[in-house]
Motif scaffolding. Structure first.
Motif, PDB file in Angstrom:
ATOM      1  N   GLY A 132       0.842  -1.190   0.000  1.00 16.47           N
ATOM      2  CA  GLY A 132       0.000   0.000   0.000  1.00 16.47           C
ATOM      3  C   GLY A 132       0.872   1.233   0.000  1.00 16.47           C
ATOM      4  N   TRP A 133       0.257   2.400   0.175  1.00 17.13           N
ATOM      5  CA  TRP A 133       1.015   3.640   0.040  1.00 17.13           C
ATOM      6  C   TRP A 133       2.049   3.821   1.135  1.00 17.13           C
ATOM      7  CZ3 TRP A 133       1.094   7.429   3.747  1.00 17.13           C
ATOM      8  CH2 TRP A 133       0.072   7.428   4.701  1.00 17.13           C
ATOM      9  N   TYR A 138      -2.204   3.540  -4.644  1.00 19.94           N
ATOM     10  CA  TYR A 138      -1.912   2.391  -3.778  1.00 19.94           C
ATOM     11  C   TYR A 138      -2.620   2.543  -2.435  1.00 19.94           C
ATOM     12  CZ  TYR A 138       1.697   0.989  -7.086  1.00 19.94           C
ATOM     13  OH  TYR A 138       2.365   0.579  -8.223  1.00 19.94           O
ATOM     14  N   ARG A 151      -6.987  -1.711  -5.650  1.00 25.20           N
ATOM     15  CA  ARG A 151      -6.251  -0.693  -6.382  1.00 25.20           C
ATOM     16  C   ARG A 151      -6.967  -0.396  -7.696  1.00 25.20           C
ATOM     17  NH1 ARG A 151      -0.063  -3.057  -6.173  1.00 25.20           N
ATOM     18  NH2 ARG A 151       0.157  -3.049  -3.895  1.00 25.20           N
ATOM     19  N   ASP A 172       6.571  -5.044  -3.937  1.00 26.13           N
ATOM     20  CA  ASP A 172       5.107  -5.082  -3.951  1.00 26.13           C
ATOM     21  C   ASP A 172       4.551  -6.488  -3.748  1.00 26.13           C
ATOM     22  OD1 ASP A 172       2.689  -3.729  -4.064  1.00 26.13           O
ATOM     23  OD2 ASP A 172       2.457  -4.087  -6.206  1.00 26.13           O
ATOM     24  N   ARG A 209      -3.900  -8.571  -9.764  1.00 24.22           N
ATOM     25  CA  ARG A 209      -3.564  -7.227  -9.290  1.00 24.22           C
ATOM     26  C   ARG A 209      -2.552  -6.624 -10.262  1.00 24.22           C
ATOM     27  NH1 ARG A 209      -0.550  -6.486  -3.595  1.00 24.22           N
ATOM     28  NH2 ARG A 209       1.158  -7.212  -4.915  1.00 24.22           N
TER      29      ARG A 209
END
Length: 489
Positions: A23-24, A61, A67, A96, A193
């Motif tokens: 994620g971010w 993200y 997403r 990731d 994804r």
């Protein structure tokens, strides 16, 4: 980068678990801990994401939820788009949690694609831990432990076949064609994804895939599968409005120098400055209608009633270009609406479906009180003669759009009605594109519209039909007014 066989990777795989869940926040920590600025402002220092960069990353993200499958970041030049894209690409390659990641960097040509690729390579070289994980080749960066790779590719449909990317980064989307974008989108949809991320300045024309996506993003802010992040100055702002500069350029005063923008203002033409420095869509430099004037008059909720008096304007092609049938209501508040547009999808064998055009004309006469069909006769004389026989010679007029003594005054009338907000329209996207494609040529009789160049694929037929429809609607409206005055007397 040394030529020849690459050394075997002996270092243990890196453990990124301490960075948190994908994620971010994980991307932010990866950038701060593993990535260094490759050159320019802050070179060799940790890549600390600015707040505005973090805002972009959060959209792409999210910590929770799915997403987006597509992302578009539109902003002016000089705001570090390539650097941010390189960080995102490296995160997708290393951290990731995507086994066998494929990260593709796509641009108009391989040289342009290598700008981000080379930034990624240099960022890896500046961190010994990352450098120990990869083999760097002329055309790719390979991570043996996860069988992941990063490659630069030209924006050509053939070059994009056969890939299974986890991330596609598109540099300068405004030069990418619909066919290339479709090829990238189909390739990027194979994984559970994956993301197609475009980072670009606005384009020269609204006849582009990027403009279509910008419109989609503006109109569909709740679409979780598509995220638009757009940095642009307010429409109509003054060129020297430095507050507007700040809105469009989040890096202004940081690594984008204010005095550099001031200097550019003195030597850059207005359309180029608005596009490259203000992030605005200015259309073609020599487009006929002022930017945004047509769009501001859209009223898609207005419905042209059955049996309402209208005039139809028709501009046809004989074979492979486009054909348009546009209506306009008759009265004090003219409303322009598209009945039908038939245009070549890019097939050299395509021909105008004349029977479909005839059906559309018949349906319009059945539905509305058509006072007149004004049609350009080139290539359609037999159909026009048939329409005149079917609906009456008084209701079908041959209107030669090549006759400047007719077309120039009609063009000036349309321009005045748009710029003075004296009409509305249905918001049809094809008509808006055709009007945006039209460029003006001044004559002694007034302006005439043309394509931007001979043989250009940018079509204007719907614009021509709209001009004819409005002009003839005004004629019939004035004729009715004259009748009322005589009757009163």
């Amino acid at each position: 980068m040394r030529a020849g066989p690459k050394r075997a990777i002996t270092a243990e795989p890196l453990d990124f678990s301490d960075l948190g869940r994908p994620g971010w926040t994980r991307l932010q920590r990866f950038a701060l801990e593993y990535v260094k600025v490759p050159k320019g402002h802050g070179a060799r220092k940790p890549f600390k994401l600015r707040k505005w960069q973090l805002d972009i990353v959060k959209e792409l993200y999210p910590s929770r939820g799915p997403r987006p499958r597509q992302g578009l970041v539109s902003m002016p030049r000089g705001n570090g788009k390539s650097g941010l894209a390189a960080v995102i690409a490296l995160y997708a390659l290393f951290a990731d949690e995507e086994e066998g990641a494929q990260v593709l960097v796509v641009a108009s040509d391989e040289r342009q694609a290598r700008i981000i690729f080379n930034a990624c390579r240099r960022m890896i070289e500046l961190d010994e831990r990352l450098a120990e994980q990869v083999q760097i080749f002329q055309d790719r960066i390979y991570v043996p432990h996860t069988d992941s790779e990063l490659r630069p590719l030209p924006a050509e449909p053939g070059a994009l076949q056969g890939w299974d990317p986890s991330l596609v980064v598109v540099d300068e989307l405004h030069v990418v064609t619909e066919a290339v974008y479709d090829a990238m989108l189909l390739a990027a949809g194979k994984r559970e994804r994956s993301m197609l991320l475009a980072i670009s300045t606005p384009g020269e024309s609204t006849d582009s895939v990027m403009w279509r996506l910008v419109e989609h993003g503006r109109a569909n802010t709740n679409d979780v599968s598509f995220k638009l992040v757009e940095y642009a100055a307010p429409e109509g702002c003054a060129l020297d409005d430095e507050e507007a500069w700040k809105i469009a350029n989040p890096a202004l005063g940081d690594f984008l120098a204010v005095d550099a923008v001031r200097a550019q203002l003195r030597t850059t033409r207005e359309p180029a400055f608005r596009r490259y420095r203000l992030g605005q869509w200015v259309g073609q430099v020599d487009r006929w209608l002022p930017w945004g004037a047509w769009e501001d008059l859209a009223n898609p909720t207005r419905v042209v009633a059955d049996r309402e008096p209208v005039v139809l304007g028709f501009d046809g092609s004989a074979s492979g270009d486009s054909t348009a049938l546009v209506g306009c209501t008759v009265g004090p508040d003219p409303h322009v609406f598209v009945v039908g547009v038939w245009q070549n999808p890019g097939d050299v064998r395509w021909r105008v479906p004349r029977s479909d055009v005839d059906d559309a004309v018949a349906a319009a006469f059945d539905r509305y009180d058509v006072l007149e069909l004004a049609a350009d006769p080139w290539g359609w004389r037999s159909e026009i003669e048939a329409w005149a026989k079917r609906y009456g010679e008084r209701r079908v007029l041959q209107w030669n759009t090549a006759a400047a003594n007719r077309m120039a005054p009609a063009t000036d009338r349309f321009y005045a009605a748009v710029t003075q907000s004296e009409l509305s329209h249905d918001g049809n996207a094809v008509l808006a594109t055709h009007l945006g494609n039209a460029v003006a040529k001044s004559t002694a009789l007034g302006d005439l519209i043309h394509k931007d160049k001979r043989g250009s694929p940018r079509k204007i037929d719907a614009a021509v039909a709209a001009i004819v429809a409005l002009d003839r609607a005004a004629f019939h409206s004035n004729k009715s007014a004259r009748r009322r005055v005589r009757s009163f007397k």
